[in-house]
Write an enzyme that holds these catalytic residues in place. Structure first.
Site, PDB file in Angstrom:
ATOM      1  N   HIS A 131       0.747  -1.204   0.162  1.00 45.30           N
ATOM      2  CA  HIS A 131       0.145  -0.172  -0.023  1.00 45.30           C
ATOM      3  C   HIS A 131       0.805   1.238   0.127  1.00 45.30           C
ATOM      4  O   HIS A 131       2.004   1.137   0.543  1.00 45.30           O
ATOM      5  CB  HIS A 131      -0.950  -0.111   1.396  1.00 45.30           C
ATOM      6  N   ASP A 209       2.805  -4.590   8.046  1.00 45.92           N
ATOM      7  CA  ASP A 209       1.448  -3.689   7.992  1.00 45.92           C
ATOM      8  C   ASP A 209       0.789  -4.789   8.109  1.00 45.92           C
ATOM      9  O   ASP A 209       0.356  -5.496   7.057  1.00 45.92           O
ATOM     10  CB  ASP A 209       1.588  -3.229   6.613  1.00 45.92           C
ATOM     11  N   GLN A 212      -4.627  -5.356   7.015  1.00 43.50           N
ATOM     12  CA  GLN A 212      -5.396  -6.447   6.282  1.00 43.50           C
ATOM     13  C   GLN A 212      -5.521  -7.693   7.037  1.00 43.50           C
ATOM     14  O   GLN A 212      -6.323  -8.344   6.567  1.00 43.50           O
ATOM     15  CB  GLN A 212      -5.379  -6.506   4.779  1.00 43.50           C
ATOM     16  N   CYS A 374      -4.739   2.458  -3.901  1.00 40.38           N
ATOM     17  CA  CYS A 374      -3.613   2.820  -3.128  1.00 40.38           C
ATOM     18  C   CYS A 374      -2.327   1.966  -3.485  1.00 40.38           C
ATOM     19  O   CYS A 374      -1.668   1.697  -2.521  1.00 40.38           O
ATOM     20  CB  CYS A 374      -3.785   3.304  -1.763  1.00 40.38           C
TER      21      CYS A 374
HETATM   22  N1  7TS Z   1      -2.137  -0.848   4.734  1.00 37.16           N
HETATM   23  C1  7TS Z   1      -2.832  -1.636   4.040  1.00 37.16           C
HETATM   24  C2  7TS Z   1      -2.738  -3.103   3.521  1.00 37.16           C
HETATM   25  C3  7TS Z   1      -4.221  -0.888   3.630  1.00 37.16           C
HETATM   26  O1  7TS Z   1      -5.102  -1.618   3.045  1.00 37.16           O
HETATM   27  C4  7TS Z   1      -4.269   0.326   4.187  1.00 37.16           C
HETATM   28  C5  7TS Z   1      -5.720   0.952   3.775  1.00 37.16           C
HETATM   29  C6  7TS Z   1      -3.506   1.208   4.859  1.00 37.16           C
HETATM   30  C7  7TS Z   1      -2.249   0.317   4.991  1.00 37.16           C
HETATM   31  C8  7TS Z   1      -3.542   2.240   5.452  1.00 37.16           C
HETATM   32  O2  7TS Z   1      -4.495   2.320   6.583  1.00 37.16           O
HETATM   33  P1  7TS Z   1      -5.169   3.614   7.002  1.00 37.16           P
HETATM   34  O3  7TS Z   1      -5.946   2.955   8.148  1.00 37.16           O
HETATM   35  O4  7TS Z   1      -3.839   4.215   7.967  1.00 37.16           O
HETATM   36  O5  7TS Z   1      -5.772   4.534   5.948  1.00 37.16           O
HETATM   37  N2  7TS Z   1      -6.247   0.659   2.762  1.00 37.16           N
HETATM   38  C9  7TS Z   1      -7.296   0.934   1.838  1.00 37.16           C
HETATM   39  C10 7TS Z   1      -8.032   0.349   0.954  1.00 37.16           C
HETATM   40  O6  7TS Z   1      -7.480  -0.823   0.520  1.00 37.16           O
HETATM   41  N3  7TS Z   1      -8.869   1.115   0.578  1.00 37.16           N
HETATM   42  O7  7TS Z   1      -9.111   2.151   1.343  1.00 37.16           O
HETATM   43  C11 7TS Z   1      -8.030   2.083   2.371  1.00 37.16           C
END
Ligand code: 7TS
Length: 417
Positions: A131, A209, A212, A374
């Site tokens: 991401h 990370d 997910q 992303c």
């Molecule tokens: N890492 C992964 C694997 C993600 O899927 C996301 C958000 C993030 C980091 C960032 O998370 P945040 O809570 O700090 O924003 N992914 C997504 C997505 O797949 N569609 O919208 C947000």
């Protein structure tokens, strides 16, 4: 296999009844089929009520006042921390740092451990499937410090090229590996325990990370033996504005703070300051109190169902979705075999732009995401600008996957394909 052959590992109907939004009509007479869980999950009434109760009955700042409200807020905030410590089997609550989310957790490691330890000539290894939040902070830092960023390639089946990973560790001065546990596009479950072992043998640290994975499977940071792990509350039935960074204690102790301000200090004089103990050294300012409490309740909710059962349910849904989607003429599915993936299915449909797919699905009540999610380098690898993505969670049903498949057939018909 038909949906009638499927057995649910828990009472999904009862779970659905806990999520008020799922009872809403998406359009008049059209129920909501929410399949955008990788972007953000829905919230059960238990979490919504915990936020309501906090604001109505004991709203106050934490770690300050001696009055009853502040004590109650502090107690609830710190109890949430202990729940999360148990949820990921961290050795100590001091290793649970509240952040705003995964993005902030990764940026925190980059700006503290990274800034203090990385030097010109060092190598940080990420992967092509990351991401943007696990690419861009390292690019910014690499530009400032002069270390080199390398990427483990993705294979056509959507898994990592682990031979190339091993080669990088063998041949390059790798200081840090930073990798996603589960891909938000492909659903690939990366072998992070093995990758951690290999990183450590090469003298490198590993950051995972878990945005997910934490919402969808049992996590044990000690069994995985990872050095840092970050995730977001809003993807796991909790509120927005709250996330967690876990770190090994000796690393967190040695790291300088990132943001300065209230709560993170031990003593401030005009000549200089000393830092508070863990985890407060990394929690400058008034934290997201209600959100942390809400995340604690979300973790209670998930744990009561059982993360193993949630994982089993999503696995069955994903298996069924892959079968149903494969029947759609002109579809291309991305990602590995169901055995290696979590509940994310991304696809393209010949002759229909992903945004049109999402729009037509929306008209029949099915909420999915279209775009690059992303993860532009990953889409570049597959030679596509965008994809459509359906992602599943604990409350989804086989019938909802049928609604997705029927919606896709409608999309093809709309475009006269
Ligand atoms: N890492 C992964 C694997 C993600 O899927 C996301 C958000 C993030 C980091 C960032 O998370 P945040 O809570 O700090 O924003 N992914 C997504 C997505 O797949 N569609 O919208 C947000």
């Amino acid at each position: 296999m038909t949906q009638m052959d499927r057995l649910y590992p828990y009472d999904v109907k009862a779970v659905r009844a806990d999520f008020p939004i799922l009872a809403h009509e998406h359009h008049p007479g059209v129920p909501l089929v929410y399949l955008d869980n990788a972007a953000s999950s829905q919230k059960p009434r238990q979490v919504i009520e915990a936020l309501d109760e906090y604001y109505r009955t004991y709203n106050a700042n934490v770690h300050r006042g001696v009055h009853k409200l502040s004590e109650a807020a502090t107690m609830a905030y710190e109890t949430a921390r202990i729940k999360i410590k148990k949820f990921i089997n961290a050795p100590s609550r001091r290793q649970i740092i509240f952040t705003r989310g995964t993005t902030e957790g990764i940026n925190l490691v980059a700006n503290t451990w990274g800034r203090a330890n990385l030097r010109p000539g060092d190598v940080v290894v990420a992967t092509v499937m990351e991401h943007h939040s696990n690419i861009v902070p390292w690019q910014i830092l690499a530009e400032q410090i002069g270390f080199t960023l390398r990427f483990v390639p993705v294979l056509p089946d959507g898994t990592l090229d682990l031979d190339e990973y091993a080669r990088l560790l063998r041949e390059e001065p790798v200081r840090l590996v930073t990798v996603m546990h589960v891909s938000n596009v492909l659903g690939t479950i990366n072998p992070v325990a093995d990758m951690a072992r290999q990183a450590h043998e090469a003298g490198a640290l590993i950051l995972v990370d878990a945005a997910q994975s934490a919402p969808h499977m049992p996590l044990d940071v000690q069994a995985l033996d990872v050095d840092f792990l970050a995730f977001s509350g809003h993807k796991m039935a909790g509120p927005t504005g709250i996330g967690v960074l876990y770190g090994k204690r000796e690393l967190l102790e040695a790291m300088p703070p990132w943001m300065g301000g209230g709560d993170m200090i031990s003593r401030v004089t005009l000549e200089g300051s000393t830092w508070n103990e863990l985890p407060y050294k990394f929690e400058a300012g008034t934290p997201s109190i209600a959100q942390a409490i809400g995340l604690g309740v979300a973790v209670d909710y998930l744990s009561a169902l059982g993360m193993d059962k949630i994982q089993a349910h999503e696995h069955a849904l994903t298996e069924y979705a892959l079968e149903r989607l494969a029947e759609i003429p002109g579809i291309t599915l991305y990602g590995p075999d169901v055995a290696q993936r979590a509940g994310v299915t991304s696809f393209t449909l010949d002759g229909v732009h992903p945004h049109d797919i999402a729009q037509i699905l929306d008209s029949v009540g099915v909420a999915i995401r279209a775009g690059h999610h992303c993860a532009q380098p990953l889409h570049d690898f597959f030679g596509i600008p965008a994809s459509a993505r359906a992602s599943y969670y604990l409350y989804n049903t086989f019938e909802e996957i049928d609604a997705l498949a029927n919606g896709l057939i409608k999309a093809r018909m709309t475009f006269a394909l």
